[in-house]
Design a protein around this motif. Structure first.
Motif, mmCIF file in Angstrom:
data_model
loop_
_atom_site.group_PDB
_atom_site.id
_atom_site.type_symbol
_atom_site.label_atom_id
_atom_site.label_comp_id
_atom_site.label_asym_id
_atom_site.label_seq_id
_atom_site.Cartn_x
_atom_site.Cartn_y
_atom_site.Cartn_z
ATOM 1 N N ALA A 127 0.963 -1.538 -0.099
ATOM 2 C CA ALA A 127 -0.038 0.092 0.033
ATOM 3 C C ALA A 127 0.778 1.173 -0.080
ATOM 4 N N PHE A 128 1.733 1.395 -1.023
ATOM 5 C CA PHE A 128 2.640 2.732 -1.118
ATOM 6 C C PHE A 128 2.359 3.126 -2.602
ATOM 7 N N LEU A 129 3.151 4.208 -2.726
ATOM 8 C CA LEU A 129 2.936 5.059 -4.141
ATOM 9 C C LEU A 129 4.208 4.546 -5.010
ATOM 10 N N ALA A 130 4.024 4.538 -6.114
ATOM 11 C CA ALA A 130 5.308 4.365 -6.824
ATOM 12 C C ALA A 130 6.210 5.409 -6.700
ATOM 13 N N ALA A 131 7.600 4.977 -6.630
ATOM 14 C CA ALA A 131 8.526 6.157 -6.618
ATOM 15 C C ALA A 131 8.896 6.711 -7.847
ATOM 16 N N ASN A 132 9.452 7.876 -7.832
ATOM 17 C CA ASN A 132 10.042 8.560 -8.946
ATOM 18 C C ASN A 132 10.213 7.748 -10.113
ATOM 19 N N GLN A 133 9.388 7.635 -11.452
ATOM 20 C CA GLN A 133 9.837 6.956 -12.320
ATOM 21 C C GLN A 133 11.290 7.091 -13.001
ATOM 22 N N VAL A 134 11.723 8.284 -13.035
ATOM 23 C CA VAL A 134 13.250 8.251 -13.782
ATOM 24 C C VAL A 134 14.031 7.801 -12.713
ATOM 25 N N SER A 135 14.070 7.929 -11.237
ATOM 26 C CA SER A 135 15.186 7.173 -10.560
ATOM 27 C C SER A 135 14.892 5.823 -10.471
ATOM 28 N N MET A 136 13.584 5.329 -10.576
ATOM 29 C CA MET A 136 13.402 3.914 -10.350
ATOM 30 C C MET A 136 14.089 3.208 -11.712
ATOM 31 N N GLU A 137 13.690 3.885 -13.021
ATOM 32 C CA GLU A 137 14.488 3.483 -14.224
ATOM 33 C C GLU A 137 15.841 3.316 -14.090
ATOM 34 N N ARG A 138 16.174 4.235 -13.688
ATOM 35 C CA ARG A 138 17.914 4.445 -13.688
ATOM 36 C C ARG A 138 18.256 3.356 -12.545
ATOM 37 N N ASP A 139 17.807 3.101 -11.383
ATOM 38 C CA ASP A 139 18.257 1.978 -10.551
ATOM 39 C C ASP A 139 17.928 0.499 -11.026
ATOM 40 N N PHE A 140 16.731 0.493 -11.838
ATOM 41 C CA PHE A 140 16.272 -0.937 -12.256
ATOM 42 C C PHE A 140 17.533 -1.271 -13.300
ATOM 43 N N LYS A 141 17.850 -0.257 -14.390
ATOM 44 C CA LYS A 141 18.641 -0.506 -15.097
ATOM 45 C C LYS A 141 20.089 -1.118 -14.782
ATOM 46 N N LYS A 142 20.491 -0.203 -13.890
ATOM 47 C CA LYS A 142 21.900 -0.451 -13.159
ATOM 48 C C LYS A 142 21.824 -2.000 -12.392
ATOM 49 N N THR A 143 20.927 -2.351 -11.660
ATOM 50 C CA THR A 143 20.668 -3.689 -10.968
ATOM 51 C C THR A 143 20.682 -4.809 -11.907
ATOM 52 N N LEU A 144 19.594 -4.565 -12.829
ATOM 53 C CA LEU A 144 19.456 -5.815 -13.729
ATOM 54 C C LEU A 144 20.526 -5.993 -14.761
ATOM 55 N N ARG A 145 21.070 -4.973 -15.071
ATOM 56 C CA ARG A 145 22.390 -5.313 -15.849
ATOM 57 C C ARG A 145 23.483 -5.979 -15.098
ATOM 58 N N ARG A 146 23.701 -5.467 -13.864
ATOM 59 C CA ARG A 146 24.761 -5.857 -13.033
ATOM 60 C C ARG A 146 24.488 -7.141 -12.509
ATOM 61 N N ASP A 147 23.380 -7.477 -12.087
ATOM 62 C CA ASP A 147 23.088 -8.827 -11.361
ATOM 63 C C ASP A 147 22.765 -9.771 -12.312
ATOM 64 N N HIS A 148 21.834 -9.488 -13.500
ATOM 65 C CA HIS A 148 21.229 -10.510 -14.621
ATOM 66 C C HIS A 148 21.671 -10.461 -15.669
ATOM 67 N N GLY A 149 22.556 -9.302 -16.209
ATOM 68 C CA GLY A 149 22.818 -8.943 -17.366
ATOM 69 C C GLY A 149 21.700 -8.914 -18.304
#
Length: 167
Positions: free
Chosen positions: A26-48
């Motif tokens: 029951a939370f609001l979505a975080a800032n889309q721009v920062s989420m995209e940046r974080d997801f891109k970094k983490t998915l590339r690093r941890d899963h290629g």
């Protein structure tokens, strides 16, 4: 990874890979721009894995999520959170202001969520809007049907099928 191997998520316009994300709970979505940046970094690093775009959506108080809130006694609290986070700047980019959702039988809805709730768009004279009765000028002067789920689209950075509607 399979989609990346097929060329998706590599910056090619014809093979765009878009991720949809909404919060767990029951939370609001975080800032889309920062989420995209974080997801891109983490998915590339941890899963290629790479992707082109992320769309952040707020959870709408309807369907299974509403049932989940009800079971935990959190519905009123979540609605209060949405109301407190109302952002007038989010309104201009909402789907219901420039897009129609069409059901399989030709009925028109102001948005996908209204379609899920069977809140059919109405013409100014009150008649249900359909593909057969399509009249662009009448539809542009209709009153958009709203309900409590609409506060999910106007909270925080906004939430629409194309993602955040305000920053």
């Amino acid at each position: 990874r399979r989609l990346n191997l097929a060329g998706y998520g590599m910056g090619q316009e014809e093979q765009t890979l878009t991720l949809m994300a909404n919060p767990a709970g029951a939370f609001l979505a975080a800032n889309q721009v920062s989420m995209e940046r974080d997801f891109k970094k983490t998915l590339r690093r941890d899963h290629g894995v790479t992707f082109d775009r992320l769309i952040a959506l707020n959870n709408m108080p309807m369907g299974r999520f509403l049932q989940w809130l009800d079971e935990r006694g959190q519905t009123e609290r979540y609605m209060d959170r949405l109301l407190a986070a109302f952002n007038p700047d989010a309104v201009a980019g909402l789907m219901c202001r420039n897009t129609l959702s069409v059901s399989w039988d030709g009925r028109l809805y102001d948005c996908d969520f209204n379609q899920m709730l069977d809140l059919q768009a109405r013409l100014p004279d009150g008649a249900p809007a359909t593909v057969e009765s399509f009249d662009a000028s009448a539809l542009s002067s209709r009153r958009i049907r709203t309900d409590r789920h609409c506060f999910g689209c106007t909270a925080g950075c906004g939430s629409s099928c194309a993602g955040a509607t305000a920053q």
